[in-house]
Design a protein around this motif. Structure first.
Motif, short mmCIF file in Angstrom:
data_model
loop_
_atom_site.label_atom_id
_atom_site.label_comp_id
_atom_site.label_asym_id
_atom_site.label_seq_id
_atom_site.Cartn_x
_atom_site.Cartn_y
_atom_site.Cartn_z
N LEU A 109 2.25 -4.72 -1.52
CA LEU A 109 1.61 -3.61 -0.84
C LEU A 109 0.28 -3.27 -1.52
CD1 LEU A 109 1.75 -1.37 1.30
CD2 LEU A 109 3.01 0.01 -0.37
N LEU A 110 0.28 -3.18 -2.82
CA LEU A 110 -0.94 -2.85 -3.55
C LEU A 110 -1.98 -3.96 -3.38
CD1 LEU A 110 -2.48 -0.94 -5.34
CD2 LEU A 110 -1.35 -1.96 -7.32
N LYS A 111 -1.54 -5.18 -3.42
CA LYS A 111 -2.45 -6.31 -3.24
C LYS A 111 -3.11 -6.25 -1.86
CE LYS A 111 -2.63 -11.36 -3.28
NZ LYS A 111 -1.88 -12.60 -3.42
N GLU A 112 -2.32 -5.95 -0.84
CA GLU A 112 -2.87 -5.87 0.52
C GLU A 112 -3.86 -4.71 0.64
OE1 GLU A 112 -1.51 -5.71 5.21
OE2 GLU A 112 0.04 -5.72 3.66
N VAL A 113 -3.54 -3.57 0.05
CA VAL A 113 -4.46 -2.43 0.09
C VAL A 113 -5.77 -2.80 -0.60
CG1 VAL A 113 -4.87 -0.08 -0.76
CG2 VAL A 113 -2.68 -0.66 0.27
N MET A 114 -5.68 -3.50 -1.73
CA MET A 114 -6.89 -3.91 -2.44
C MET A 114 -7.72 -4.87 -1.60
SD MET A 114 -5.56 -4.26 -6.38
CE MET A 114 -7.20 -4.61 -7.03
N GLU A 115 -7.07 -5.80 -0.93
CA GLU A 115 -7.78 -6.77 -0.09
C GLU A 115 -8.45 -6.07 1.10
OE1 GLU A 115 -4.85 -9.66 0.96
OE2 GLU A 115 -4.85 -10.58 -1.03
N LYS A 116 -7.69 -5.23 1.78
CA LYS A 116 -8.20 -4.58 2.99
C LYS A 116 -9.30 -3.58 2.68
CE LYS A 116 -5.08 -6.27 5.89
NZ LYS A 116 -5.34 -7.14 6.99
N SER A 117 -9.21 -2.90 1.52
CA SER A 117 -10.19 -1.88 1.18
C SER A 117 -11.38 -2.44 0.41
CB SER A 117 -9.53 -0.77 0.35
OG SER A 117 -9.17 -1.26 -0.94
N GLY A 118 -11.21 -3.64 -0.13
CA GLY A 118 -12.27 -4.21 -0.95
C GLY A 118 -12.33 -3.61 -2.34
N ALA B 135 -8.10 1.35 -5.37
CA ALA B 135 -7.30 1.10 -4.17
C ALA B 135 -6.37 2.28 -3.88
CB ALA B 135 -6.48 -0.19 -4.34
N ILE B 136 -5.75 2.81 -4.91
CA ILE B 136 -4.81 3.92 -4.71
C ILE B 136 -5.55 5.18 -4.30
CG2 ILE B 136 -3.20 5.45 -5.92
CD1 ILE B 136 -2.37 2.88 -7.53
N LYS C 39 -7.07 9.09 -0.08
CA LYS C 39 -8.11 9.78 0.70
C LYS C 39 -7.99 9.46 2.18
CE LYS C 39 -11.59 10.27 -2.92
NZ LYS C 39 -12.95 9.90 -3.36
N ASP C 40 -7.74 8.20 2.50
CA ASP C 40 -7.57 7.83 3.91
C ASP C 40 -6.37 8.52 4.53
OD1 ASP C 40 -9.80 6.24 3.85
OD2 ASP C 40 -8.71 4.35 3.71
N TYR C 41 -5.28 8.63 3.77
CA TYR C 41 -4.09 9.32 4.26
C TYR C 41 -4.40 10.79 4.56
CZ TYR C 41 0.50 11.50 4.34
OH TYR C 41 1.58 12.23 4.72
N LEU C 42 -5.09 11.44 3.63
CA LEU C 42 -5.43 12.85 3.84
C LEU C 42 -6.38 13.03 5.02
CD1 LEU C 42 -5.82 14.09 0.17
CD2 LEU C 42 -3.98 14.61 1.78
N ARG C 43 -7.33 12.11 5.18
CA ARG C 43 -8.25 12.16 6.31
C ARG C 43 -7.48 12.06 7.63
NH1 ARG C 43 -11.27 7.99 5.03
NH2 ARG C 43 -12.47 9.21 3.57
#
Length: 68
Positions: free
Chosen positions: A11-20, A27-28, A33-37
């Motif tokens: 999960l963390l790896k995917e978040v890092m890839e998708k977010s750059g 990444a976290i 921030k995206d969740y709160l938005r």
């Protein structure tokens, strides 16, 4: 604040890839921030649904967003 948590590696790896993100921390923070938005948008959507006449324009909404 320093916190120790267990996070699924895939999960963390995917978040890092998708977010750059270049680091786990970035990444976290980005994901949080995206969740709160997203939640703020949902709250605003629910408020708008409660009014027959919604008189705010995009400038007013941007100002509200910036104040959060």
């Amino acid at each position: 604040m320093r916190t120790t948590i267990e996070i699924d590696n895939d999960l963390l790896k995917e978040v890092m890839e998708k977010s750059g993100a270049k680091s786990k921390k970035i990444a976290i923070v980005t994901a949080m921030k995206d969740y709160l938005r997203l939640k703020r948008r949902e709250e605003l959507k629910n408020l708008i649904g409660n009014y027959d006449e919604f008189s705010l324009d995009h400038k007013d909404l941007r100002k509200m967003r910036d104040e959060w």
